[in-house]
Write an enzyme that holds these catalytic residues in place. Structure first.
Site, PDB file in Angstrom:
ATOM      1  N   GLY A  77     153.250 -52.268  42.028  1.00 41.75           N
ATOM      2  CA  GLY A  77     152.351 -51.134  41.908  1.00 41.75           C
ATOM      3  C   GLY A  77     152.765 -50.201  40.781  1.00 41.75           C
ATOM      4  O   GLY A  77     151.938 -49.589  40.130  1.00 41.75           O
ATOM      5  N   THR A 114     155.935 -53.317  35.568  1.00 40.67           N
ATOM      6  CA  THR A 114     155.681 -54.684  35.175  1.00 40.67           C
ATOM      7  C   THR A 114     156.964 -55.230  34.560  1.00 40.67           C
ATOM      8  O   THR A 114     157.612 -54.533  33.783  1.00 40.67           O
ATOM      9  CB  THR A 114     154.562 -54.734  34.120  1.00 40.67           C
ATOM     10  OG1 THR A 114     153.487 -53.946  34.575  1.00 40.67           O
ATOM     11  CG2 THR A 114     154.089 -56.136  33.882  1.00 40.67           C
ATOM     12  N   VAL A 115     157.340 -56.456  34.904  1.00 44.69           N
ATOM     13  CA  VAL A 115     158.536 -57.060  34.325  1.00 44.69           C
ATOM     14  C   VAL A 115     158.114 -58.208  33.418  1.00 44.69           C
ATOM     15  O   VAL A 115     157.369 -59.092  33.828  1.00 44.69           O
ATOM     16  CB  VAL A 115     159.494 -57.560  35.428  1.00 44.69           C
ATOM     17  CG1 VAL A 115     160.763 -58.115  34.800  1.00 44.69           C
ATOM     18  CG2 VAL A 115     159.824 -56.451  36.399  1.00 44.69           C
ATOM     19  N   ASP A 150     166.336 -49.557  49.017  1.00 48.64           N
ATOM     20  CA  ASP A 150     165.173 -50.448  49.043  1.00 48.64           C
ATOM     21  C   ASP A 150     165.635 -51.900  49.112  1.00 48.64           C
ATOM     22  O   ASP A 150     165.169 -52.739  48.353  1.00 48.64           O
ATOM     23  CB  ASP A 150     164.281 -50.186  47.833  1.00 48.64           C
ATOM     24  CG  ASP A 150     162.866 -50.727  48.031  1.00 48.64           C
ATOM     25  OD1 ASP A 150     162.543 -51.118  49.180  1.00 48.64           O
ATOM     26  OD2 ASP A 150     162.098 -50.775  47.062  1.00 48.64           O
TER      27      ASP A 150
END
Ligand SMILES: *[C@@H]1O[C@H](CO)[C@@H](O)[C@H](O)[C@H]1NC(C)=O
Ligand SMILES: *[C@@H]1O[C@H](CO)[C@@H](O)[C@H](O)[C@H]1NC(C)=O
Ligand SMILES: *[C@@H]1O[C@H](CO)[C@@H](O)[C@H](O)[C@H]1NC(C)=O
Ligand SMILES: *[C@@H]1O[C@H](CO)[C@@H](O)[C@H](O)[C@H]1NC(C)=O
Ligand SMILES: *[C@@H]1O[C@H](CO)[C@@H](O)[C@H](O)[C@H]1NC(C)=O
Ligand SMILES: *[C@@H]1O[C@H](CO)[C@@H](O)[C@H](O)[C@H]1NC(C)=O
Ligand SMILES: *[C@@H]1O[C@H](CO)[C@@H](O)[C@H](O)[C@H]1NC(C)=O
Ligand SMILES: *[C@@H]1O[C@H](CO)[C@@H](O)[C@H](O)[C@H]1NC(C)=O
Ligand SMILES: *[C@@H]1O[C@H](CO)[C@@H](O)[C@H](O)[C@H]1NC(C)=O
Length: 694
Positions: free
Chosen positions: A376, A379-380, A491
Site C-alpha cells: 500500500g 514499491t520494491v 511488524d
C-alpha cells in the site's frame, strides 16, 4: 454581451453535469409519510399503493406515535437513488442458545454490502456460511473499551455482495472472563452506525435496536428511466434518464423537466422550446453566435494551455534539480537527528548515498516490469547498481512526514545493524521527497510465499522451518540486546522474512521499528503492525514492549507448524481463526490435528509438540505471561541440538526425551508467566486476531 455569452456557454456546459432533482414520492392518492419517513413507491401503505405485497408497508400506531413496518422491520429511511432501505432490527439476548436466521430468498431484497457482520463476546468466533467471519476476545472487562470494535470484546467485518440469508454461526469457547456474562452475539449493523458498549458483555437479558441496510430491486422500471442491474445480481434499481425527474419506479415513470421554465437550465435568451429530455433555442442566429463564442473560447484556452505547457517544461528540469538538492538537505538533517537521537553518535558519514540518477538507471526509469514487491505504501524494484551489484530498491508511494520518518528510521537503524539474519542496507538516496532505500537483493522470496504459495505447497521441510525459526529468533534477540539500544521490530510477519538461495532467513522491513535506550522497558507508541500478527495487549494499550515481538513471533511459529495463514477465509468455521483454534487444540492435547500434513512424520512428533507449546506461550494474552525472546531462542536452539545429536546417532530415545523435557522446564520454569494471576491459571492462553481479510 460577449461576456454574457461566455457565461451562458459555461453554464450550459455545467448543466450537462448536474443531476436531476431528487424527489421521493408515493403514488397519487396514497399516504406519503408515516412517522416522519417518506414512503416512496415501490413501497406503499395499502394494497393499491405498493408495487406488490413484497413492498407493502404497515403504518402502525401506538402510544409513541406512528411507525412504518415492512413485515417485522421498522423502516428508518427509504433511499430510491441507491435502491436501499435502512431498517432497525432488534438484537436480543438468547445468550447464544438460538440464532436469528433472516432469510430473504423469496423477497426482492438482499443485505447491502454496506453492512458489517458484527460480533461481541469474550471468546467468540462468528461466521457466515460463505466463510466471512471475525473473532473477538477479552480476558476481563478491563480489556474492553466502549465504541471500539477491533477484536477485543467486539469485532466486525464487511460482508459479501448479494447476501440473501443471514445465518451466523457462533462458536464460543469456554473461557470465562471476569465479571462478564458468557453471552455472544452476532448481527448485521450498518457501517459506522453501531456503538459497542460493555453492556453486550455484561447483561444477559436485554434488547437493543441496531440499524442495517437492505437493497431492494424490481423487475422493470417505469418509462424514461434507466434500469441498473442491482448489486445483488437479481432485478434492477432504477434512475431517471437525464433531463427527466420523478420517481422512476412508478408506472408513469419519470417526467420531462421543462428546462425553458428555469433560466439556469437553458442557454436560450429567448424562444426556448422544451423537448423530451432536453430543449431547443429557436433563434438560430443567436445559436450561431453562441457556438462561435464557445469555439473561440475553446481555441483561446488551447493556445494558452500550449504556452503554459512550453514554459512549464522548460522550467521543470531546473526545478527538479533544485528540488532534489532541497530534498537531500532536508532528509540529511532528519537522518542526522535520528541517528544522534537513537545512538548518540552521528554515523551519517558511514552511510552510502546514491544519486537519484543512478537509481533511475538501475531500475530502467522505475520500469514496472522490474517491480518485485508492492504494498500500500511502497514499491520494491530490482535494480543493477553501477558497481554491478544487484539490489532491491524500495520507494515510497506516499509523501507524508510519517512516511519520511519511517524510511529515515529504517535507513538509520539498518546502517548500524550487522547480523547474518538481518537484511543489509547498501545505502539510500535522499534526493527523493521520501528517501529511497537500497538493500542487498535476496533472491528466494519471502517465507510467506514459501509456506502459502498455491503453486508449490510445502516446499519447506521441518528441518528448514525449524532452522528459519531459530535464525529469526536470533535476529530478534540481537536487535533486542546486542546493540546499545533496544530495537523493537513491530511488524514481524512471514511476509517480512526473506529467504536467500540457501534458504537462510533475512529479517526485513524495519520501517515500523522503534529503538529505545536499554534502560527503558517499554514505550508508548501509536499502534502499528499487521492484523493477525499484532499483539492484542499492545493493540489495546499502545504500550510497546519486547513481548509484542514475542507475540508476533508466536504467530509465525504457528504458521510454520500448520502451514496455514494466521488470517484467512475458511469454509470450515472451526478453523476460522487458526490462532484461536490452535490454542484450543493445544489445550485439549490435540494440536497435532492442525500440523501441516506435509511435514508430519513420527520422528519429529516430539519436536513439533515442543515448538507448539512454545508458540502457545508466546501467544499468551498478557505480555508478562509470555517468555522472553532469549528463552524462545534457546528453546528452539535446544530442539535443534537434540535433533542433530539424534541424527548423528548418539541418540538414545531417552537422551532426546531428556533434552526436550529440559527445554520444556526452561520454558515452564519461568515464574514470570506460570504463576501470574490470570483469571484462572488452568485456562489456556488466548490470543486475538481481528478479523478475516477478504
Ligand atoms: C420527504 O419528502 C419531502 C418532499 O417530498 C422532503 O422535503 C423531505 O426532506 C423528505 N424527508 C426525508 C426524511 O427524506
Ligand atoms: C400492522 O402492524 C401491527 C403491529 O405490528 C399489527 O398489530 C397489525 O396487525 C399490522 N397490520 C397489518 C394490516 O398487517
Ligand atoms: C444455518 O447454518 C447452520 C449451520 O451452519 C445449518 O445447519 C442450517 O441449515 C442453516 N440454516 C439455513 C436456513 O440456511
Ligand atoms: C469483578 O467484580 C467484583 C465485585 O463486583 C470486583 O470486586 C472486581 O474488582 C471485579 N473485577 C474486575 C476485573 O473488574
Ligand atoms: C456460561 O454458559 C453456560 C452454558 O451456556 C452456563 O451453564 C454457565 O453458567 C455460564 N457461565 C456464566 C458465568 O454465566
Ligand atoms: C454513536 O455514538 C456517537 C457519538 O459517540 C453518536 O453521535 C451516534 O449517534 C451513536 N450512534 C448510535 C447508533 O447510537
Ligand atoms: C460503557 O458504556 C456502558 C453503557 O453505556 C456504560 O455503562 C459504561 O460505564 C461505559 N464504560 C466506560 C468505560 O465508559
Ligand atoms: C414483487 O415484485 C418484485 C419485483 O418486481 C418481484 O421480484 C417479486 O416476486 C414480487 N412479489 C410478489 C409477492 O409478487
Ligand atoms: C445506471 O446505468 C447507467 C447506464 O445504463 C449509467 O450511466 C449510470 O451511471 C448507472 N447509475 C448508477 C447509479 O449506477
Amino acid at each position: 454581451m460577449r461576456k454574457m455569452r461566455f457565461l451562458l456557454c459555461f453554464l450550459s456546459i455545467l448543466s450537462l453535469f448536474s443531476t436531476g432533482v431528487d424527489s421521493q414520492m408515493a403514488l397519487k392518492g396514497c399516504q406519503e409519510t408515516c412517522g416522519g419517513v417518506n414512503i416512496s413507491y415501490p413501497f406503499g401503505i395499502g394494497e393499491n399503493c405498493a408495487r406488490n405485497t413484497s413492498f407493502l408497508v404497515n403504518c402502525s400506531k401506538d402510544a409513541n406515535g406512528e411507525k412504518p413496518y415492512l413485515r417485522s422491520w421498522e423502516i428508518v429511511n427509504i433511499e430510491l437513488e441507491s435502491g436501499e432501505i435502512t431498517v432497525n432490527t432488534e438484537v436480543s439476548s438468547t445468550c447464544g442458545d438460538e440464532m436469528n436466521i433472516i432469510d430473504l430468498t423469496d423477497r426482492p431484497l438482499s443485505f447491502s454490502e454496506n453492512n458489517k457482520l458484527t460480533a461481541t463476546g469474550c471468546a467468540t468466533n462468528a461466521f457466515l456460511p460463505d466463510g466471512v467471519g471475525c473473532s473477538s476476545l477479552c480476558s476481563s472487562l478491563e480489556d474492553v473499551t466502549n465504541n471500539t470494535c477491533f477484536g477485543t470484546g467486539c469485532c466486525e467485518i464487511s460482508i459479501n455482495k448479494g447476501l440473501k440469508i443471514f445465518n451466523a454461526s457462533i462458536i464460543t469457547y469456554d473461557i470465562t472472563a471476569e465479571n462478564t456474562s458468557n453471552c455472544s452475539y452476532a448481527f448485521l449493523a450498518k457501517e459506522n452506525r453501531f456503538n459497542f458498549t460493555t453492556d453486550f458483555l455484561i447483561k444477559r437479558e436485554w434488547t437493543m435496536l441496531v440499524e442495517y441496510l437492505l437493497d431492494f430491486a424490481v423487475d422493470d422500471c417505469g418509462p424514461n428511466a434507466n434500469a441498473n442491474k442491482s448489486a445483488t445480481g437479481f432485478g434492477n434499481f432504477c434512475s431517471c434518464l437525464r433531463g427527466f425527474e420523478g420517481n422512476p419506479y412508478t408506472p408513469d415513470g419519470c417526467t420531462d423537466i421543462n428546462e425553458c421554465e428555469d433560466p439556469t437550465l437553458n442557454i436560450c435568451s429567448k424562444d426556448c422550446v422544451n423537448t423530451p429530455g432536453s430543449f431547443k433555442c429557436t433563434d438560430n442566429s443567436r445559436n450561431l453566435i453562441i457556438i462561435v463564442s464557445c469555439l473561440s473560447g475553446g481555441i483561446f484556452f488551447v493556445l494558452l494551455g500550449g504556452i503554459i505547457f512550453f514554459f512549464y517544461k522548460k522550467s521543470k528540469i531546473i526545478q527538479m534539480k533544485k528540488l532534489r538538492s532541497e530534498n537531500f538537505k532536508q532528509n540529511y538533517k532528519l537522518l542526522e537527528q535520528t541517528l544522534i537521537m537513537s545512538s548518540h553518535e552521528n554515523t551519517a558519514e558511514n552511510t552510502k548515498f546514491f544519486s537519484f540518477n543512478e537509481l533511475e538507471k538501475a531500475t530502467g526509469q522505475f520500469d514496472r516490469a522490474r517491480i518485485i514487491g508492492e504494498g500500500g505504501h511502497g514499491t520494491v524494484y530490482k535494480g543493477l547498481l553501477l558497481d554491478q551489484r544487484v539490489a532491491a530498491i524500495k520507494m515510497s508511494k506516499v509523501t507524508t512526514q510519517t512516511e519520511k520518518e519511517e524510511y529515515i528510521n529504517e535507513a538509520a537503524l539498518l546502517s548500524r545493524t550487522y547480523h547474518k539474519n538481518v537484511v543489509k542496507v547498501l545505502g539510500c538516496c535522499l534526493e527523493s521527497a521520501v528517501p529511497t532505500l537500497v538493500y542487498e537483493y535476496i533472491a528466494n522470496g519471502t517465507l510467506s510465499e514459501h509456506l502459502h504459495s498455491p503453486d508449490n505447497p510445502s516446499s519447506l521441510g521441518w528441518d528448514d522451518r525449524l532452522r528459519i525459526a531459530s535464525e529469526v529468533a536470533s535476529a530478534i534477540v540481537y536487535l533486542l540486546s546486542a546493540s546499545s539500544n533496544t530495537i523493537f521490530h513491530r511488524d514481524l510477519k512471514s511476509a517480512n522474512i526473506l529467504l536467500d538461495e540457501k534458504l537462510t532467513a533475512k529479517l526485513s522491513d524495519f520501517g515500523a521499528s522503534k529503538s529505545i535506550s536499554s534502560d527503558q522497558t517499554h514505550i508508548t507508541a501509536t499502534v502499528q503492525g499487521t492484523i493477525g500478527y499484532l499483539d492484542p495487549e499492545y493493540y489495546q494499550s499502545g504500550k510497546l514492549t519486547e513481548k509484542s515481538d514475542v507475540y508476533s513471533f508466536g504467530v509465525i511459529l504457528v504458521e510454520l507448524l500448520t502451514g496455514k495463514k494466521p488470517i484467512s477465509k475458511y469454509i470450515n468455521a472451526e478453523e476460522g481463526s487458526v490462532i484461536i483454534y490452535f490454542i484450543k487444540l493445544l489445550r485439549e492435547g490435540q494440536v497435532d490435528l492442525l500440523f501441516d500434513q506435509s511435514i508430519m512424520d513420527d520422528s519429529i512428533k516430539d519436536d513439533l509438540g515442543v515448538v507448539a507449546k512454545l508458540a502457545g506461550e508466546c501467544l499468551r494474552l498478557r505480555g508478562e505471561d509470555r517468555p522472553t525472546m532469549k528463552e524462545v531462542e534457546s528453546t528452539l536452539e535446544g530442539v535443534r541440538r537434540s535433533k542433530n545429536k539424534k541424527a548423528k546417532g548418539i541418540n538414545h530415545e531417552e537422551e532426546h526425551q531428556r533434552l526436550l523435557s529440559d527445554q520444556m522446564k526452561m520454558v515452564s520454569g519461568n515464574e514470570n508467566w506460570s504463576t501470574t494471576a490470570t483469571s484462572d491459571n488452568s485456562q489456556p492462553p488466548i490470543s486475538t486476531s481481528k478479523s478475516f481479510l477478504r
